[in-house]
Motif scaffolding. Sequence first.
Motif, PDB file in Angstrom:
ATOM      1  N   GLY A   1       0.805  -1.218   0.000  1.00  0.00           N
ATOM      2  CA  GLY A   1       0.000   0.000   0.000  1.00  0.00           C
ATOM      3  C   GLY A   1       0.833   1.261   0.000  1.00  0.00           C
ATOM      4  O   GLY A   1       0.509   2.244  -0.669  1.00  0.00           O
ATOM      5  N   ASP A   2       1.938   1.234   0.741  1.00  0.00           N
ATOM      6  CA  ASP A   2       2.782   2.422   0.823  1.00  0.00           C
ATOM      7  C   ASP A   2       3.486   2.680  -0.508  1.00  0.00           C
ATOM      8  O   ASP A   2       3.609   3.827  -0.941  1.00  0.00           O
ATOM      9  CB  ASP A   2       3.806   2.241   1.955  1.00  0.00           C
ATOM     10  CG  ASP A   2       4.449   3.548   2.366  1.00  0.00           C
ATOM     11  OD1 ASP A   2       3.806   4.608   2.222  1.00  0.00           O
ATOM     12  OD2 ASP A   2       5.593   3.512   2.854  1.00  0.00           O
ATOM     13  N   ALA A   3       3.920   1.605  -1.155  1.00  0.00           N
ATOM     14  CA  ALA A   3       4.574   1.752  -2.464  1.00  0.00           C
ATOM     15  C   ALA A   3       3.580   2.314  -3.478  1.00  0.00           C
ATOM     16  O   ALA A   3       3.872   3.297  -4.171  1.00  0.00           O
ATOM     17  CB  ALA A   3       5.117   0.404  -2.932  1.00  0.00           C
TER      18      ALA A   3
ATOM     19  N   VAL B   1      10.699   5.601  -4.953  1.00  0.00           N
ATOM     20  CA  VAL B   1       9.980   5.868  -3.711  1.00  0.00           C
ATOM     21  C   VAL B   1       9.674   4.562  -2.967  1.00  0.00           C
ATOM     22  O   VAL B   1       9.425   3.530  -3.593  1.00  0.00           O
ATOM     23  CB  VAL B   1       8.701   6.705  -3.989  1.00  0.00           C
ATOM     24  CG1 VAL B   1       7.676   5.932  -4.805  1.00  0.00           C
ATOM     25  CG2 VAL B   1       8.087   7.219  -2.694  1.00  0.00           C
ATOM     26  N   ASP B   2       9.718   4.616  -1.633  1.00  0.00           N
ATOM     27  CA  ASP B   2       9.486   3.459  -0.758  1.00  0.00           C
ATOM     28  C   ASP B   2      10.424   2.293  -1.089  1.00  0.00           C
ATOM     29  O   ASP B   2      10.023   1.128  -1.035  1.00  0.00           O
ATOM     30  CB  ASP B   2       8.010   3.014  -0.813  1.00  0.00           C
ATOM     31  CG  ASP B   2       7.645   2.123   0.371  1.00  0.00           C
ATOM     32  OD1 ASP B   2       8.084   2.422   1.499  1.00  0.00           O
ATOM     33  OD2 ASP B   2       6.927   1.127   0.177  1.00  0.00           O
ATOM     34  N   MET B   3      11.637   2.606  -1.439  1.00  0.00           N
ATOM     35  CA  MET B   3      12.663   1.580  -1.679  1.00  0.00           C
ATOM     36  C   MET B   3      14.005   2.214  -1.359  1.00  0.00           C
ATOM     37  O   MET B   3      14.175   3.420  -1.540  1.00  0.00           O
ATOM     38  CB  MET B   3      12.635   1.123  -3.131  1.00  0.00           C
ATOM     39  CG  MET B   3      12.731   2.282  -4.123  1.00  0.00           C
ATOM     40  SD  MET B   3      12.663   1.752  -5.818  1.00  0.00           S
ATOM     41  CE  MET B   3      14.281   2.291  -6.362  1.00  0.00           C
TER      42      MET B   3
ATOM     43  N   ASP C   1      12.288   7.910   0.779  1.00  0.00           N
ATOM     44  CA  ASP C   1      12.112   6.592   1.398  1.00  0.00           C
ATOM     45  C   ASP C   1      12.242   6.621   2.914  1.00  0.00           C
ATOM     46  O   ASP C   1      12.788   7.553   3.493  1.00  0.00           O
ATOM     47  CB  ASP C   1      13.154   5.625   0.825  1.00  0.00           C
ATOM     48  CG  ASP C   1      12.960   4.224   1.353  1.00  0.00           C
ATOM     49  OD1 ASP C   1      11.813   3.766   1.390  1.00  0.00           O
ATOM     50  OD2 ASP C   1      13.953   3.589   1.761  1.00  0.00           O
ATOM     51  N   HIS C   2      11.778   5.533   3.540  1.00  0.00           N
ATOM     52  CA  HIS C   2      11.881   5.432   5.003  1.00  0.00           C
ATOM     53  C   HIS C   2      12.515   4.118   5.470  1.00  0.00           C
ATOM     54  O   HIS C   2      12.359   3.748   6.630  1.00  0.00           O
ATOM     55  CB  HIS C   2      10.499   5.653   5.651  1.00  0.00           C
ATOM     56  CG  HIS C   2       9.533   4.523   5.441  1.00  0.00           C
ATOM     57  ND1 HIS C   2       8.765   4.027   6.466  1.00  0.00           N
ATOM     58  CD2 HIS C   2       9.219   3.805   4.347  1.00  0.00           C
ATOM     59  CE1 HIS C   2       8.000   3.044   5.997  1.00  0.00           C
ATOM     60  NE2 HIS C   2       8.258   2.903   4.713  1.00  0.00           N
ATOM     61  N   HIS C   3      13.188   3.406   4.573  1.00  0.00           N
ATOM     62  CA  HIS C   3      13.916   2.203   4.998  1.00  0.00           C
ATOM     63  C   HIS C   3      15.335   2.593   5.434  1.00  0.00           C
ATOM     64  O   HIS C   3      15.820   3.656   5.072  1.00  0.00           O
ATOM     65  CB  HIS C   3      13.993   1.189   3.855  1.00  0.00           C
ATOM     66  CG  HIS C   3      12.655   0.642   3.477  1.00  0.00           C
ATOM     67  ND1 HIS C   3      11.853   1.247   2.537  1.00  0.00           N
ATOM     68  CD2 HIS C   3      11.969  -0.427   3.932  1.00  0.00           C
ATOM     69  CE1 HIS C   3      10.729   0.552   2.430  1.00  0.00           C
ATOM     70  NE2 HIS C   3      10.773  -0.463   3.257  1.00  0.00           N
ATOM     71  N   HIS C   4      15.973   1.675   6.172  1.00  0.00           N
ATOM     72  CA  HIS C   4      17.354   1.934   6.582  1.00  0.00           C
ATOM     73  C   HIS C   4      18.292   1.844   5.374  1.00  0.00           C
ATOM     74  O   HIS C   4      17.972   1.225   4.375  1.00  0.00           O
ATOM     75  CB  HIS C   4      17.790   0.915   7.644  1.00  0.00           C
ATOM     76  CG  HIS C   4      17.142   1.159   8.976  1.00  0.00           C
ATOM     77  ND1 HIS C   4      17.599   2.130   9.856  1.00  0.00           N
ATOM     78  CD2 HIS C   4      16.055   0.605   9.570  1.00  0.00           C
ATOM     79  CE1 HIS C   4      16.827   2.135  10.928  1.00  0.00           C
ATOM     80  NE2 HIS C   4      15.881   1.220  10.785  1.00  0.00           N
TER      81      HIS C   4
ATOM     82  N   SER D   1       5.811   6.163   7.205  1.00  0.00           N
ATOM     83  CA  SER D   1       5.599   5.626   5.856  1.00  0.00           C
ATOM     84  C   SER D   1       6.214   6.560   4.823  1.00  0.00           C
ATOM     85  O   SER D   1       6.456   7.727   5.113  1.00  0.00           O
ATOM     86  CB  SER D   1       4.100   5.521   5.583  1.00  0.00           C
ATOM     87  OG  SER D   1       3.498   6.792   5.800  1.00  0.00           O
ATOM     88  N   SER D   2       6.407   6.035   3.634  1.00  0.00           N
ATOM     89  CA  SER D   2       6.864   6.902   2.546  1.00  0.00           C
ATOM     90  C   SER D   2       5.790   7.917   2.206  1.00  0.00           C
ATOM     91  O   SER D   2       6.092   9.046   1.829  1.00  0.00           O
ATOM     92  CB  SER D   2       7.198   6.066   1.307  1.00  0.00           C
ATOM     93  OG  SER D   2       8.273   5.221   1.593  1.00  0.00           O
ATOM     94  N   CYS D   3       4.535   7.513   2.323  1.00  0.00           N
ATOM     95  CA  CYS D   3       3.436   8.446   2.032  1.00  0.00           C
ATOM     96  C   CYS D   3       3.489   9.667   2.941  1.00  0.00           C
ATOM     97  O   CYS D   3       3.264  10.790   2.492  1.00  0.00           O
ATOM     98  CB  CYS D   3       2.086   7.733   2.157  1.00  0.00           C
ATOM     99  SG  CYS D   3       1.699   6.744   0.700  1.00  0.00           S
TER     100      CYS D   3
ATOM    101  N   THR E   1      -1.972   1.779   5.711  1.00  0.00           N
ATOM    102  CA  THR E   1      -1.540   0.374   5.614  1.00  0.00           C
ATOM    103  C   THR E   1      -0.162   0.149   6.232  1.00  0.00           C
ATOM    104  O   THR E   1       0.058  -0.868   6.871  1.00  0.00           O
ATOM    105  CB  THR E   1      -1.540  -0.140   4.157  1.00  0.00           C
ATOM    106  OG1 THR E   1      -0.830   0.775   3.322  1.00  0.00           O
ATOM    107  CG2 THR E   1      -2.944  -0.316   3.639  1.00  0.00           C
ATOM    108  N   ASP E   2       0.769   1.091   6.059  1.00  0.00           N
ATOM    109  CA  ASP E   2       2.111   0.888   6.624  1.00  0.00           C
ATOM    110  C   ASP E   2       2.111   0.953   8.153  1.00  0.00           C
ATOM    111  O   ASP E   2       3.065   0.524   8.794  1.00  0.00           O
ATOM    112  CB  ASP E   2       3.116   1.905   6.059  1.00  0.00           C
ATOM    113  CG  ASP E   2       4.175   1.231   5.189  1.00  0.00           C
ATOM    114  OD1 ASP E   2       3.866   0.160   4.633  1.00  0.00           O
ATOM    115  OD2 ASP E   2       5.302   1.756   5.074  1.00  0.00           O
ATOM    116  N   THR E   3       1.036   1.491   8.741  1.00  0.00           N
ATOM    117  CA  THR E   3       0.931   1.541  10.200  1.00  0.00           C
ATOM    118  C   THR E   3      -0.066   0.498  10.707  1.00  0.00           C
ATOM    119  O   THR E   3      -0.461   0.536  11.875  1.00  0.00           O
ATOM    120  CB  THR E   3       0.458   2.939  10.673  1.00  0.00           C
ATOM    121  OG1 THR E   3      -0.793   3.236  10.027  1.00  0.00           O
ATOM    122  CG2 THR E   3       1.465   4.022  10.346  1.00  0.00           C
TER     123      THR E   3
HETATM  124 MN   LIG Z   1       6.777   1.757   3.346  1.00  0.00          MN
END
Ligand SMILES: [Mn+2]
Length: 350
Positions: free
Chosen positions: A34-36, A101-103, A127-130, A148-150, A180-182
């Motif tokens: 969903g976030d992607a 985005v989101d990657m 993005d929000h990943h490490h 989330s990325s959103c 969705t990401d939460t």
């Molecule tokens: Mn995400």
Amino acid sequence: MYTKQFDSQDITKFLQWIAEARNILLVSHMNADGDACGSLMGLTLLYDQASMIGCSVTPVLPNGCPKNFEWLPESGRIVKGENDTQAWERMTEEADLIVGVDMNAASRTDMLAEPLRKARCHKVLIDHHHNPDREEFELVFSDPEISSSCELVLWLSQAMWGDRFLNREVATCLYAGLSTDTGGFAFSCEQPSCFEAASMLVRYDIHPAEIHNLIINTFSVNRMQFYGFALSERLRIYPDQRVALMAFSLDDQKRFGVGGEDMEGLVNYTLMMKEMEVGALLREEVGRTKVSLRAKYEVNVNHIAQQLGGGGHTKAAGATCKMPLDETLREVEKLLGVENAKPLDCNSKG
Ligand SMILES: [Mn+2]
């Protein structure tokens, strides 16, 4: 409000690149969630408005948009990478701006990674990943603490244009990913800014309950019956080790006519039992087995996934093993310390 500051030079640069671009490509990761999808389409609708007249804005997903996000505004524009990787190569050559985005790295786009690396245009990551790949992307907007990325897309668009391009469609896309990401505002929502983002988005006349129905309440009858079978016939519980796992053969999946997309979220059922701390789901594919891992407290399933050649987050991770189901199961049982343990006999409880 979002308290972290974006670098003003980065913002100026990015604004300029968008304003000057004739071809903008947007891309997110393989097996989009969903976030992607939400951040990809939210950005698409923002750049439609912010870019020059005649600029083409193209959202791309390596293996397309999942069914339960096809209702997102304008998702019909999403180009499926695997259908035509040559077209993707042409597109990356012609693009003057690519936004991931989101990657966190090009490798997350699977078959699209090589052309993405080769492309010589401006590349931006949101993005929000490490561990975002700062070598590959010229500009990186990254915050691993954000929900989330959103949410990040929302604050970034605020910094770039204020409310100017925010409307019901953009808000719907961003809310879809934020919620969705939460897990429906249950986790990854420790920062007040997460709820402030939600509060800002609902001002645009979006419908949270309807969005929830469109994303979550979408099971087919087959899928529901498969869940019943999974929980009654395939769930193994190891009370002493606090481990629960499920394993599904190709035959199991054939019997109910279900596949990987139908099992999205099923692994979380392993942790719904109060005492369980680690959960695993194994799904056989032709020539390989997919493993999903979840944890509640101290156990770091990212480490376990890494030993299987995969990775992820501390509480949610996964791997793809080039082994048949039974061999993979033995490996997972060893890593979870249940290889010699006896599972609870669920059928003899009277
Ligand atoms: Mn995400």
